[in-house]
Design a protein around this motif. Structure first.
Motif, PDB file in Angstrom:
ATOM      1  N   LYS A  74       5.390 -13.767 -26.363  1.00 43.40           N
ATOM      2  CA  LYS A  74       5.386 -14.427 -25.305  1.00 43.40           C
ATOM      3  C   LYS A  74       5.758 -15.873 -25.629  1.00 43.40           C
ATOM      4  O   LYS A  74       4.632 -16.438 -26.163  1.00 43.40           O
ATOM      5  CB  LYS A  74       4.180 -14.409 -24.905  1.00 43.40           C
ATOM      6  CG  LYS A  74       3.715 -15.494 -23.272  1.00 43.40           C
ATOM      7  CD  LYS A  74       4.262 -14.199 -22.081  1.00 43.40           C
ATOM      8  CE  LYS A  74       4.042 -12.730 -22.043  1.00 43.40           C
ATOM      9  NZ  LYS A  74       4.803 -12.564 -20.825  1.00 43.40           N
ATOM     10  N   PRO A  75       6.851 -16.081 -25.349  1.00 41.76           N
ATOM     11  CA  PRO A  75       7.879 -17.182 -26.353  1.00 41.76           C
ATOM     12  C   PRO A  75       7.886 -18.556 -25.551  1.00 41.76           C
ATOM     13  O   PRO A  75       6.975 -19.432 -25.930  1.00 41.76           O
ATOM     14  CB  PRO A  75       9.405 -16.961 -26.371  1.00 41.76           C
ATOM     15  CG  PRO A  75       9.559 -15.813 -25.262  1.00 41.76           C
ATOM     16  CD  PRO A  75       8.665 -14.708 -25.617  1.00 41.76           C
ATOM     17  N   ASP A  76       7.350 -18.634 -24.332  1.00 44.14           N
ATOM     18  CA  ASP A  76       6.413 -19.956 -23.131  1.00 44.14           C
ATOM     19  C   ASP A  76       4.916 -19.490 -22.643  1.00 44.14           C
ATOM     20  O   ASP A  76       5.066 -18.614 -22.249  1.00 44.14           O
ATOM     21  CB  ASP A  76       7.288 -19.694 -21.899  1.00 44.14           C
ATOM     22  CG  ASP A  76       7.305 -20.666 -21.210  1.00 44.14           C
ATOM     23  OD1 ASP A  76       6.228 -21.604 -21.776  1.00 44.14           O
ATOM     24  OD2 ASP A  76       8.593 -20.951 -19.920  1.00 44.14           O
ATOM     25  N   LEU A  77       4.795 -19.436 -23.604  1.00 38.71           N
ATOM     26  CA  LEU A  77       3.259 -20.041 -22.874  1.00 38.71           C
ATOM     27  C   LEU A  77       2.905 -20.409 -21.651  1.00 38.71           C
ATOM     28  O   LEU A  77       1.489 -20.654 -20.663  1.00 38.71           O
ATOM     29  CB  LEU A  77       2.410 -20.346 -23.810  1.00 38.71           C
ATOM     30  CG  LEU A  77       1.901 -19.843 -25.353  1.00 38.71           C
ATOM     31  CD1 LEU A  77       0.815 -20.426 -25.790  1.00 38.71           C
ATOM     32  CD2 LEU A  77       2.065 -18.446 -25.146  1.00 38.71           C
ATOM     33  N   GLU A 132       6.738 -19.424 -28.602  1.00 34.56           N
ATOM     34  CA  GLU A 132       7.518 -20.254 -29.609  1.00 34.56           C
ATOM     35  C   GLU A 132       6.705 -21.441 -28.928  1.00 34.56           C
ATOM     36  O   GLU A 132       6.918 -22.776 -29.686  1.00 34.56           O
ATOM     37  CB  GLU A 132       9.583 -20.510 -29.102  1.00 34.56           C
ATOM     38  CG  GLU A 132       9.994 -19.187 -29.387  1.00 34.56           C
ATOM     39  CD  GLU A 132      11.110 -20.035 -29.257  1.00 34.56           C
ATOM     40  OE1 GLU A 132      12.266 -20.183 -29.882  1.00 34.56           O
ATOM     41  OE2 GLU A 132      11.864 -19.625 -28.199  1.00 34.56           O
ATOM     42  N   SER A 133       5.970 -21.319 -28.353  1.00 32.82           N
ATOM     43  CA  SER A 133       5.417 -22.621 -27.817  1.00 32.82           C
ATOM     44  C   SER A 133       3.918 -22.908 -28.079  1.00 32.82           C
ATOM     45  O   SER A 133       3.546 -22.068 -29.778  1.00 32.82           O
ATOM     46  CB  SER A 133       4.304 -21.979 -26.252  1.00 32.82           C
ATOM     47  OG  SER A 133       4.956 -21.721 -25.271  1.00 32.82           O
ATOM     48  N   TRP A 138       1.162 -15.977 -33.774  1.00 27.93           N
ATOM     49  CA  TRP A 138       1.798 -16.725 -34.617  1.00 27.93           C
ATOM     50  C   TRP A 138       3.183 -17.851 -34.079  1.00 27.93           C
ATOM     51  O   TRP A 138       3.080 -17.180 -32.834  1.00 27.93           O
ATOM     52  CB  TRP A 138       3.349 -15.695 -35.415  1.00 27.93           C
ATOM     53  CG  TRP A 138       2.621 -14.329 -36.000  1.00 27.93           C
ATOM     54  CD1 TRP A 138       1.401 -14.496 -36.775  1.00 27.93           C
ATOM     55  CD2 TRP A 138       2.392 -13.151 -36.813  1.00 27.93           C
ATOM     56  NE1 TRP A 138       1.084 -13.136 -37.554  1.00 27.93           N
ATOM     57  CE2 TRP A 138       1.672 -12.781 -37.273  1.00 27.93           C
ATOM     58  CE3 TRP A 138       4.070 -12.400 -35.371  1.00 27.93           C
ATOM     59  CZ2 TRP A 138       2.278 -11.343 -37.726  1.00 27.93           C
ATOM     60  CZ3 TRP A 138       4.062 -11.494 -36.217  1.00 27.93           C
ATOM     61  CH2 TRP A 138       3.194 -10.554 -37.435  1.00 27.93           C
ATOM     62  N   ARG A 139       3.330 -18.858 -34.545  1.00 30.18           N
ATOM     63  CA  ARG A 139       4.165 -19.708 -33.402  1.00 30.18           C
ATOM     64  C   ARG A 139       5.319 -19.727 -34.525  1.00 30.18           C
ATOM     65  O   ARG A 139       5.555 -19.347 -35.912  1.00 30.18           O
ATOM     66  CB  ARG A 139       3.832 -21.249 -33.831  1.00 30.18           C
ATOM     67  CG  ARG A 139       4.153 -22.228 -33.051  1.00 30.18           C
ATOM     68  CD  ARG A 139       4.235 -23.424 -32.937  1.00 30.18           C
ATOM     69  NE  ARG A 139       5.612 -24.120 -32.029  1.00 30.18           N
ATOM     70  CZ  ARG A 139       5.664 -25.554 -31.982  1.00 30.18           C
ATOM     71  NH1 ARG A 139       4.441 -26.493 -33.126  1.00 30.18           N
ATOM     72  NH2 ARG A 139       6.143 -26.095 -30.736  1.00 30.18           N
ATOM     73  N   VAL A 140       6.495 -19.397 -33.459  1.00 34.24           N
ATOM     74  CA  VAL A 140       7.827 -18.821 -34.791  1.00 34.24           C
ATOM     75  C   VAL A 140       8.207 -20.356 -33.989  1.00 34.24           C
ATOM     76  O   VAL A 140       9.223 -21.002 -33.148  1.00 34.24           O
ATOM     77  CB  VAL A 140       8.707 -17.977 -33.382  1.00 34.24           C
ATOM     78  CG1 VAL A 140      10.038 -17.253 -33.661  1.00 34.24           C
ATOM     79  CG2 VAL A 140       7.216 -15.988 -33.960  1.00 34.24           C
ATOM     80  N   VAL A 192       1.388 -18.706 -39.418  1.00 29.61           N
ATOM     81  CA  VAL A 192       0.661 -17.970 -38.940  1.00 29.61           C
ATOM     82  C   VAL A 192      -0.680 -19.252 -38.796  1.00 29.61           C
ATOM     83  O   VAL A 192      -0.612 -20.021 -39.271  1.00 29.61           O
ATOM     84  CB  VAL A 192      -0.139 -17.538 -39.936  1.00 29.61           C
ATOM     85  CG1 VAL A 192      -1.651 -17.325 -39.449  1.00 29.61           C
ATOM     86  CG2 VAL A 192       1.522 -16.505 -40.265  1.00 29.61           C
ATOM     87  N   ILE A 193      -0.887 -19.196 -36.854  1.00 32.85           N
ATOM     88  CA  ILE A 193      -2.267 -20.532 -36.114  1.00 32.85           C
ATOM     89  C   ILE A 193      -2.987 -19.723 -36.962  1.00 32.85           C
ATOM     90  O   ILE A 193      -3.902 -20.391 -36.421  1.00 32.85           O
ATOM     91  CB  ILE A 193      -1.551 -20.026 -35.108  1.00 32.85           C
ATOM     92  CG1 ILE A 193      -0.234 -20.771 -34.715  1.00 32.85           C
ATOM     93  CG2 ILE A 193      -2.255 -21.144 -34.178  1.00 32.85           C
ATOM     94  CD1 ILE A 193       0.001 -22.337 -35.047  1.00 32.85           C
ATOM     95  N   ARG A 194      -3.596 -18.043 -36.613  1.00 34.76           N
ATOM     96  CA  ARG A 194      -4.874 -17.753 -36.207  1.00 34.76           C
ATOM     97  C   ARG A 194      -4.424 -16.401 -37.113  1.00 34.76           C
ATOM     98  O   ARG A 194      -3.064 -15.746 -36.546  1.00 34.76           O
ATOM     99  CB  ARG A 194      -5.642 -17.814 -35.422  1.00 34.76           C
ATOM    100  CG  ARG A 194      -6.550 -17.191 -35.656  1.00 34.76           C
ATOM    101  CD  ARG A 194      -7.548 -16.915 -34.059  1.00 34.76           C
ATOM    102  NE  ARG A 194      -7.421 -16.283 -33.190  1.00 34.76           N
ATOM    103  CZ  ARG A 194      -7.871 -16.502 -31.978  1.00 34.76           C
ATOM    104  NH1 ARG A 194      -8.400 -17.367 -31.736  1.00 34.76           N
ATOM    105  NH2 ARG A 194      -6.837 -15.758 -30.427  1.00 34.76           N
TER     106      ARG A 194
END
Length: 338
Positions: free
Chosen positions: A131-134, A161-162, A179-181, A204-206
């Motif tokens: 989900k690139p855009d939250l 990506e958000s 994950w944030r890419v 890695v956020i969580r």
């Protein structure tokens, strides 16, 4: 960035950094097949992964794996299956075609045996929701709640990506990793500009928590005001579904896209994988749904300008083997006996 482009570039990055099998768009439900599609599935190699690569490059039919067919004495095929005869017949033909069964005739009857014992080839299964855009989450929360409660995979991850806020984290199950890419927008895009390596960084956020795949799972079926219809999925059904998921991933992989017959399309190299990049749109495109005369940037050509054997690329870059030698005692197909 489109979810399609995000998905391909993430798969390329994971393939370059991890051993194992990656595949896209696979069924992730059991009681209601097809109601949940996992964007990406990562299969960690098990203890006998190398043995699996010697049998066949294709997915082995589930009915063939459930059949009472061993590697020893060949058995009459109709005595081996506990399912509809048409399903059994299709499974036999496909298993022989891909080299998992060998077939022989005796007194006008067909007998089959496995060419090799089915190996313990897959380990941890990870489902990745892209989900690139939250800001446009769609059914994200419901999808991730299903993944966590059903626990068909060992771990579930959200990739985006958000910028991820605490509010975002609070809206998804605690067991789901995040994950944030980060993409390097200044990196060359392949083609005439040369190769690209490590254009994506995964923060890695969580970390994901292990899901209870060995116990019964709860699969939400329908949501109503004040109640949710569910199905309880037994450990045995989950185990069979996990095997089907792993087999489908092995045979399918993630390179299921096409290159359009358009002069505006150029190769984009991401972490050693070749992707279809449109110079007019300045992004990776899905040729099956986005390219054609309706596109203002369409420049038709007789054949795609990108000539890449995606199966050979997968063979070269991963442990998957495109053309295994196989273990059949004799090369024979069903047409031999017609």
């Amino acid at each position: 960035m489109s979810e399609f482009a995000f998905e391909l570039e993430l798969c390329a990055a994971l393939e370059a950094r991890r051993e194992g099998i990656l595949a896209r768009q696979l069924g992730g439900s059991v009681a209601s097949p097809g109601s949940r599609i996992l964007d990406v599935v990562y299969i960690e190699p098990g203890p006998e992964f190398d043995r699996r690569t010697t049998i066949t490059a294709d997915s082995i039919p589930d009915a063939a794996l459930e059949a009472d067919v061993g590697t020893g004495r060949a058995r009459y095929w109709k005595d081996c299956f506990d399912c509809h005869p048409k399903r059994a017949r299709r499974a036999v033909e496909r298993a022989v075609e891909i080299g998992f069964f060998e077939s022989e005739r005796r007194n006008g009857r067909e007998y089959v045996r496995q060419v090799a014992r089915y190996p313990d080839w897959y380990g941890k299964l990870v489902g990745i929701e892209n989900k690139p855009d939250l800001g446009r989450p769609g059914d994200l929360e419901a999808q991730l709640r299903l993944d966590a409660s059903l626990a068909l995979v060992d771990e579930a991850v959200l990739a985006t990506e958000s910028y991820v806020t605490r509010a975002h984290l609070n809206r998804i199950p605690e067991a789901v990793g995040v994950w944030r890419v980060h993409r390097d927008e200044t990196a060359p895009t392949g083609g005439d500009t040369g190769p690209v390596d490590d254009a994506i960084e995964i923060e890695v956020i969580r970390d994901p928590a292990p899901l209870p795949n060995m116990t019964a799972g709860i699969e939400p079926l329908e949501y109503h005001p004040g109640r949710t219809d569910i199905a309880v999925v037994s450990p045995e059904r989950k185990a069979r579904a996990r095997r089907r998921l792993a087999e489908r991933a092995y045979g399918k992989g993630w390179r299921t896209y096409e290159f359009p017959a358009c002069a505006a399309c150029a190769p984009l190299e991401r972490d050693g994988a070749t992707l279809p990049h449109c110079r007019w749109a300045d992004r990776v495109v899905d040729a099956s749904s986005e390219c054609g005369p309706a596109c203002p940037g369409y420049e038709p050509v007789e054949e795609p300008t990108i000539r890449v054997d995606l199966e050979a690329e997968r063979d070269e870059r991963t442990a998957w083997v495109a053309d295994p030698a196989g273990k059949r005692r004799r090369q024979s197909g069903l047409d031999r006996f017609s």
